[in-house]
Design a protein around this motif. Structure first.
Motif, PDB file in Angstrom:
ATOM      1  N   MET A   3      36.530  23.229  48.973  1.00  0.00           N
ATOM      2  CA  MET A   3      35.657  23.995  48.086  1.00  0.00           C
ATOM      3  C   MET A   3      34.324  24.324  48.738  1.00  0.00           C
ATOM      4  N   ARG A  18      32.952  28.113  48.862  1.00  0.00           N
ATOM      5  CA  ARG A  18      31.633  28.550  48.394  1.00  0.00           C
ATOM      6  C   ARG A  18      30.886  29.319  49.456  1.00  0.00           C
ATOM      7  N   LYS A  19      31.082  28.905  50.714  1.00  0.00           N
ATOM      8  CA  LYS A  19      30.325  29.534  51.785  1.00  0.00           C
ATOM      9  C   LYS A  19      30.853  30.919  52.155  1.00  0.00           C
ATOM     10  N   THR A  34      33.533  35.839  41.076  1.00  0.00           N
ATOM     11  CA  THR A  34      32.647  35.439  42.167  1.00  0.00           C
ATOM     12  C   THR A  34      32.440  33.930  42.122  1.00  0.00           C
ATOM     13  N   VAL A  35      31.777  33.416  43.165  1.00  0.00           N
ATOM     14  CA  VAL A  35      31.521  31.979  43.218  1.00  0.00           C
ATOM     15  C   VAL A  35      30.664  31.559  42.031  1.00  0.00           C
ATOM     16  N   LYS A  36      29.645  32.363  41.702  1.00  0.00           N
ATOM     17  CA  LYS A  36      28.779  32.041  40.556  1.00  0.00           C
ATOM     18  C   LYS A  36      29.591  31.959  39.273  1.00  0.00           C
ATOM     19  N   ASP A  76      31.558  28.759  39.008  1.00  0.00           N
ATOM     20  CA  ASP A  76      30.833  27.562  38.579  1.00  0.00           C
ATOM     21  C   ASP A  76      30.536  27.567  37.085  1.00  0.00           C
ATOM     22  N   ILE A  86      38.384  22.847  40.836  1.00  0.00           N
ATOM     23  CA  ILE A  86      37.195  22.767  41.694  1.00  0.00           C
ATOM     24  C   ILE A  86      36.518  21.407  41.586  1.00  0.00           C
TER      25      ILE A  86
END
Ligand code: ATP
Ligand code: MG
Lengths: 263, 255
Positions: free
Chosen positions: B204, B208-209, B227-229, B232, B243
């Protein structure tokens, strides 16, 4: 009751038969693809060269040993056998004919099938199960052109050369036994070899060798190519390659002999 | 501004025998985008990228690249397609009959017919990018550690600067520092060279990167993407469980 038994019988017969037909179809498909890629560029000469060396040069000791003993034993056998008919003088010709027509091509091919057919199946099989064949494809390289075609060409070309050398070595083996053990006069032995020598004996043997070389490479590549399931699968592929090549060699040996010599 | 769609996958299905692996995958990847696919072990992530690469033929569905259907095309078409793509295999899939640098430079040597000296220089340069010193170039792949083999596979996938790069678990088996080097390299391939990338990962931190977008594969379908945002913040229970790595949740592991 009767029909039930009959149905079971058909069922037992049917499954292997269907499997056999499927396998045969796969093999034919593989053969057609192989033939196409053997003639369509690009050619990978470096791979071809490596195969020539592996299949040809490094097989020389095995082929030499096989044929020299074959020639020696046939001299001994025919001498003791022909003594019953008082025809010992035919030994030289019998050695020549049996070595060039049968012993050198068939025994050499069986030895090379064990040595090279197995190695091909193991190498290509490992490449299959470790996804190296897939990787070739992702690098825009056709595995048939890169792996199969060089091996098949090498089989076609190398085996006749090996067998020709095997002919010489085998006849020499017969000569050694004839002269040093059975007491033939060297000049007479050589003369009777040369007198009865026919080109067709040698040529038929070399054509056979070429066909056998093709069979060895084809079965090695085919079994390797379709192997799956890790080390066990590769082991199976290796065994199948040697067994199927050996059987096909014996079958085609008979067929080609019919073609050449039955009139 | 949204870029045009580079890879468009619709209703992709693939079974092995009775086992249905992909059951209708729909996925769009935009040009220059870095998509990360996550999902449990054995859910068919590797099968998905093998279908895109043309190594497996799907049973049903369509895969369009630059708007052009790729499924059912002939061998020459596939070859041209492969020339525009690079792939890192999960197991490395290095050629063990060739040295490390010959592996990396394979396309340059066989397809582009670049001289061996030049190809070797280029291979050594790319090897350095993935953190391998020039003295490994002449070794055989079997003499390398697992993580080193993975990086050689990575170098082989990116050396021709393909438009599309598929990475199957690029950081698995690497130490955290080296994993970050590889993440940087993937980001650079995407941002620097403008390649469209699809990365499969369980890592993970790496996701994220490198991800512009994340998609989750579960039971043969893409059940979530964003998206990553968004990842989360999502309350999708499957994604949350994955995750955060919890054993409890809607995803049941079959033992
Ligand atoms: N060539 C094949 N023949 C038969 N079954 C296959 C084949 N390839 C994959 N499978 C099956 O498809 C399923 C998905 O495999 P895949 O390799 O795509 O998993 P994955 O999502 O990549 O898992 P991982 O994260 O562990 O790599 C597995 O259950 C596997 O058994
Ligand atoms: Mg996988």
């Amino acid at each position: 009751m009767m029909t039930r038994n009959f149905q079971n019988f058909l069922r037992a017969l049917g499954k292997p038969l269907v499997l056999f037909i499927i396998r045969f179809g796969e093999l034919v498909q593989f053969l057609v693809k192989t033939l196409y890629h053997c003639f369509a560029p690009p050619f990978y000469f470096k791979n071809f060269g490596r195969q020539l060396l592996d299949m040809g040069f490094y097989s020389l000791p095995v082929v030499g040993l096989t044929t020299i003993f074959a020639g020696m034993v046939i001299a001994l056998q025919s001498y003791s056998g022909f003594a019953r008919f008082g025809a010992e003088s035919a030994v030289a010709s019998v050695v020549f004919i049996s070595v060039t027509r049968e012993l050198a091509p068939v025994l050499s091919a069986l030895m090379v099938a064990g040595r090279i057919g197995a190695a091909m199946a193991a190498e290509i099989g490992t490449m299959r199960v470790t996804e190296q064949i897939d990787a070739l494809q992702t690098l825009s390289t056709n595995p048939f052109k890169y792996l199969v075609a060089p091996r098949v060409w090498s089989g076609l070309i190398v085996l006749p050369i090996l067998v020709f050398l095997g002919d010489i070595i085998g006849i020499f083996g017969g000569y050694v036994v004839g002269v040093y053990k059975l007491g033939f006069n060297p000049a007479n032995y050589i003369n009777s070899t040369l007198e009865n020598m026919e080109a067709l004996d040698i040529i038929s043997g070399l054509v056979k060798a070429s066909v056998f070389g093709f069979i060895i490479a084809l079965m090695g590549c085919y079994n390797g190519y379709r192997s799956k399931g890790g080390a066990q699968g590769v082991g199976e592929a290796t065994t199948n390659a040697v067994v199927s090549a050996s059987i096909l060699i014996l079958i085609f040996n008979y067929i080609l002999t019919e073609v050449f010599f039955s009139k | 501004m949204e870029k045009e769609i580079k890879i468009s996958i619709r209703n992709l299905q693939k079974s092995f025998g009775k086992k249905q692996v992909l059951r209708g995958v729909d996925l769009d990847i935009r040009a220059g985008e870095s998509l990360v696919v996550i999902g449990g072990s054995g859910t068919g992530k590797s099968v998905l990228i093998k279908c895109i690469q043309g190594l497996l033929t799907p049973d049903e569905g369509s895969i369009k690249i630059d708007g052009e259907e790729t499924i059912g095309k002939n061998a020459r078409h596939l070859r041209d397609l492969n020339a525009r793509m690079g792939m890192l295999f999960q197991g490395g899939a290095l050629f063990d009959s060739l040295s490390v640098w010959e592996n990396v430079a394979f396309s340059l040597l066989e397809n582009k017919k670049i001289s061996r000296d030049k190809a070797k220089l280029e291979a050594v340069r790319v090897l350095r990018q993935v953190g391998l010193a020039s003295d490994v170039a002449d070794l055989s792949p079997s003499e390398l550690s697992g993580g080193m083999q993975k990086r050689v596979g990575l170098a082989r996938a990116v050396i021709t600067r393909p438009e599309i790069i598929l990475f199957d678990e690029p950081t698995t088996g690497l130490d955290p520092i080296m994993a970050d080097v590889i993440n940087d390299l993937i980001v650079e391939s995407a941002k620097g060279l403008g390649a469209t990338t699809l990365t499969i990962t369980h890592d993970m931190a790496s996701a994220r990167k490198i991800a512009d977008k994340v998609a989750m594969l579960y039971e043969g379908k893409i059940i979530w993407q964003g998206t990553v945002k968004e990842m989360d913040k999502t309350d999708n229970p499957y994604v949350c469980q994955f995750i955060n790595g919890c054993a409890q949740g809607p995803i049941k592991m079959e033992f």
